[in-house]
Write a protein that holds these residues in place. Structure first.
Motif, PDB file in Angstrom:
ATOM      1  N   ILE A  47       0.839  -1.202   0.000  1.00  0.00           N
ATOM      2  CA  ILE A  47       0.000   0.000   0.000  1.00  0.00           C
ATOM      3  C   ILE A  47       0.873   1.251   0.000  1.00  0.00           C
ATOM      4  O   ILE A  47       0.632   2.211  -0.739  1.00  0.00           O
ATOM      5  CB  ILE A  47      -0.939  -0.004   1.223  1.00  0.00           C
ATOM      6  CG1 ILE A  47      -2.019  -1.083   1.051  1.00  0.00           C
ATOM      7  CG2 ILE A  47      -1.586   1.363   1.420  1.00  0.00           C
ATOM      8  CD1 ILE A  47      -2.854  -1.322   2.294  1.00  0.00           C
ATOM      9  N   ALA A  63       2.711   1.807  -3.326  1.00  0.00           N
ATOM     10  CA  ALA A  63       1.814   2.157  -4.445  1.00  0.00           C
ATOM     11  C   ALA A  63       1.453   3.644  -4.441  1.00  0.00           C
ATOM     12  O   ALA A  63       0.884   4.140  -5.416  1.00  0.00           O
ATOM     13  CB  ALA A  63       0.543   1.321  -4.376  1.00  0.00           C
ATOM     14  N   ASP A  64       1.796   4.354  -3.366  1.00  0.00           N
ATOM     15  CA  ASP A  64       1.473   5.771  -3.241  1.00  0.00           C
ATOM     16  C   ASP A  64       2.776   6.572  -3.212  1.00  0.00           C
ATOM     17  O   ASP A  64       3.584   6.411  -2.306  1.00  0.00           O
ATOM     18  CB  ASP A  64       0.679   5.997  -1.953  1.00  0.00           C
ATOM     19  CG  ASP A  64       0.141   7.419  -1.830  1.00  0.00           C
ATOM     20  OD1 ASP A  64       0.958   8.358  -1.853  1.00  0.00           O
ATOM     21  OD2 ASP A  64      -1.087   7.577  -1.690  1.00  0.00           O
ATOM     22  N   LYS A  65       2.985   7.440  -4.180  1.00  0.00           N
ATOM     23  CA  LYS A  65       4.253   8.173  -4.291  1.00  0.00           C
ATOM     24  C   LYS A  65       4.510   9.038  -3.061  1.00  0.00           C
ATOM     25  O   LYS A  65       5.657   9.186  -2.625  1.00  0.00           O
ATOM     26  CB  LYS A  65       4.253   9.034  -5.560  1.00  0.00           C
ATOM     27  CG  LYS A  65       4.350   8.224  -6.842  1.00  0.00           C
ATOM     28  CD  LYS A  65       4.442   9.136  -8.057  1.00  0.00           C
ATOM     29  CE  LYS A  65       4.571   8.323  -9.333  1.00  0.00           C
ATOM     30  NZ  LYS A  65       4.664   9.202 -10.535  1.00  0.00           N
ATOM     31  N   TRP A  71       3.532   8.546   0.143  1.00  0.00           N
ATOM     32  CA  TRP A  71       3.949   7.746   1.291  1.00  0.00           C
ATOM     33  C   TRP A  71       5.225   6.971   1.018  1.00  0.00           C
ATOM     34  O   TRP A  71       5.995   6.673   1.937  1.00  0.00           O
ATOM     35  CB  TRP A  71       2.825   6.824   1.737  1.00  0.00           C
ATOM     36  CG  TRP A  71       1.691   7.591   2.342  1.00  0.00           C
ATOM     37  CD1 TRP A  71       0.424   7.722   1.867  1.00  0.00           C
ATOM     38  CD2 TRP A  71       1.747   8.390   3.530  1.00  0.00           C
ATOM     39  NE1 TRP A  71      -0.325   8.538   2.672  1.00  0.00           N
ATOM     40  CE2 TRP A  71       0.468   8.969   3.708  1.00  0.00           C
ATOM     41  CE3 TRP A  71       2.753   8.682   4.453  1.00  0.00           C
ATOM     42  CZ2 TRP A  71       0.173   9.809   4.772  1.00  0.00           C
ATOM     43  CZ3 TRP A  71       2.462   9.518   5.516  1.00  0.00           C
ATOM     44  CH2 TRP A  71       1.188  10.069   5.673  1.00  0.00           C
ATOM     45  N   GLN A  72       5.459   6.632  -0.232  1.00  0.00           N
ATOM     46  CA  GLN A  72       6.705   5.940  -0.578  1.00  0.00           C
ATOM     47  C   GLN A  72       7.917   6.774  -0.188  1.00  0.00           C
ATOM     48  O   GLN A  72       8.936   6.252   0.266  1.00  0.00           O
ATOM     49  CB  GLN A  72       6.726   5.630  -2.075  1.00  0.00           C
ATOM     50  CG  GLN A  72       7.945   4.809  -2.504  1.00  0.00           C
ATOM     51  CD  GLN A  72       7.916   4.498  -3.990  1.00  0.00           C
ATOM     52  OE1 GLN A  72       7.025   4.931  -4.719  1.00  0.00           O
ATOM     53  NE2 GLN A  72       8.881   3.742  -4.457  1.00  0.00           N
ATOM     54  N   GLU A 100      -5.294   2.194   4.292  1.00  0.00           N
ATOM     55  CA  GLU A 100      -5.404   3.191   3.224  1.00  0.00           C
ATOM     56  C   GLU A 100      -6.226   4.401   3.677  1.00  0.00           C
ATOM     57  O   GLU A 100      -5.869   5.550   3.381  1.00  0.00           O
ATOM     58  CB  GLU A 100      -6.029   2.550   1.980  1.00  0.00           C
ATOM     59  CG  GLU A 100      -5.117   1.549   1.295  1.00  0.00           C
ATOM     60  CD  GLU A 100      -5.792   0.862   0.127  1.00  0.00           C
ATOM     61  OE1 GLU A 100      -5.452   1.179  -1.025  1.00  0.00           O
ATOM     62  OE2 GLU A 100      -6.643  -0.004   0.372  1.00  0.00           O
ATOM     63  N   GLY A 149      -4.844   8.174   4.128  1.00  0.00           N
ATOM     64  CA  GLY A 149      -5.508   9.248   3.393  1.00  0.00           C
ATOM     65  C   GLY A 149      -5.859  10.408   4.302  1.00  0.00           C
ATOM     66  O   GLY A 149      -5.654  11.587   3.954  1.00  0.00           O
ATOM     67  N   GLU A 187      -2.627  12.185   5.351  1.00  0.00           N
ATOM     68  CA  GLU A 187      -2.075  13.027   4.284  1.00  0.00           C
ATOM     69  C   GLU A 187      -2.782  14.377   4.249  1.00  0.00           C
ATOM     70  O   GLU A 187      -2.138  15.430   4.094  1.00  0.00           O
ATOM     71  CB  GLU A 187      -2.206  12.328   2.931  1.00  0.00           C
ATOM     72  CG  GLU A 187      -1.596  13.111   1.781  1.00  0.00           C
ATOM     73  CD  GLU A 187      -1.652  12.383   0.448  1.00  0.00           C
ATOM     74  OE1 GLU A 187      -1.274  12.995  -0.570  1.00  0.00           O
ATOM     75  OE2 GLU A 187      -2.068  11.206   0.415  1.00  0.00           O
TER      76      GLU A 187
END
Length: 252
Positions: free
Chosen positions: A165, A168-170, A172-173, A207, A211, A214
């Motif tokens: 997860i 897959a999210d720039k 959080w990566q 997720e 969200g 963020e």
């Protein structure tokens, strides 16, 4: 004697022999002394840059004395190359084939490490995107580290999902540095920016929690200051509980 007919028959015979030789040569391009002039190695699915590279693939084949460059094409065993590469703990699939121009092409996909496990029981390994365990035989700096009370089942079933997860999210990566598993199986997260710890709680609806966090980062901390809080609790629905550095609690 009809020389014209004889000539036609002779020409037909020569054409038949030529076609037979041409077909044989096409189906057996290594029947001559063709030498491998180039080795093409293509590594796909490189989510984590630099974890597996061309030099390492070459080194594996050189060590086994099956690197094909400058060897007769007839002696190059593509199946042996594939099987050798698939024995690497970092290779998922490998395909090797030869061309008539003297090239050997190697295409492979690598196993994707998503989290490095450094458990309190002393375990140190990687978990890939499918939940497989990869030995810690090389270091990768751009990967999340998970610490704390982690057994292998938890790592394979829970942390693998959380890691996928995040990757897959720039946003959080690039933001998540570390996860810490508490004794009850709940999660803490250490972000790259800000001097605080995020308590995610259970791994349900990760997720949704990320969200909401963020949005809080963008519209809350960006105004209040990244270093205002020491602890941010995301365990409850529809609310974020923050602990100030002065140890005063406030609910937003």
């Amino acid at each position: 004697m009809d020389w014209k007919k004889i000539a036609i028959i002779a020409i037909d015979a020569l054409l038949a022999v030529y076609l037979l030789l041409a077909i044989t040569a096409f189906n057996n391009p290594e029947s001559d002394d063709t030498v491998c002039t180039k080795v093409k190695i293509d590594i796909k699915d490189g989510m984590v840059d630099g974890f597996l590279n061309v030099d390492e693939i070459k080194a594996i084949l050189v060590k086994k004395k099956i690197y094909p460059l400058a060897k007769p094409m007839s002696s190059v065993d593509v199946r042996e190359i594939e099987e050798t590469l698939c024995h690497s703990p970092f290779v998922n699939q490998a395909q090797c084939y030869k061309t008539q121009s003297g090239h050997v092409c190697i295409e492979l996909t690598q196993r994707m490490p998503v989290i490095r496990i450094k458990a309190s029981n002393g375990d140190d390994y990687y978990i890939d995107s499918q939940g497989g365990i990869m030995p810690n035989v090389k270091y990768c700096s751009d990967i999340i580290i998970a610490t704390g009370a982690i057994n292998r089942k938890y790592a394979q079933q829970v942390l693998r999902k959380v890691g996928n997860i995040i990757l897959a999210d720039k946003f959080w990566q690039s933001q998540v540095v570390q996860l810490n598993v508490l004794a009850d199986g709940t999660l803490e997260m250490v972000p790259r920016v800000g001097e605080h710890i995020v308590y995610l709680g259970s791994t349900e609806d990760i997720e949704g929690k990320l969200g909401r966090l963020e949005k809080f980062y963008k519209y809350g901390l960006s105004q209040a200051g990244w270093n205002k809080y020491s602890y941010i609790n995301m365990a409850f629905d529809n609310q974020i509980i923050c602990k100030r550095k002065q140890h005063n609690n406030s609910t937003l």
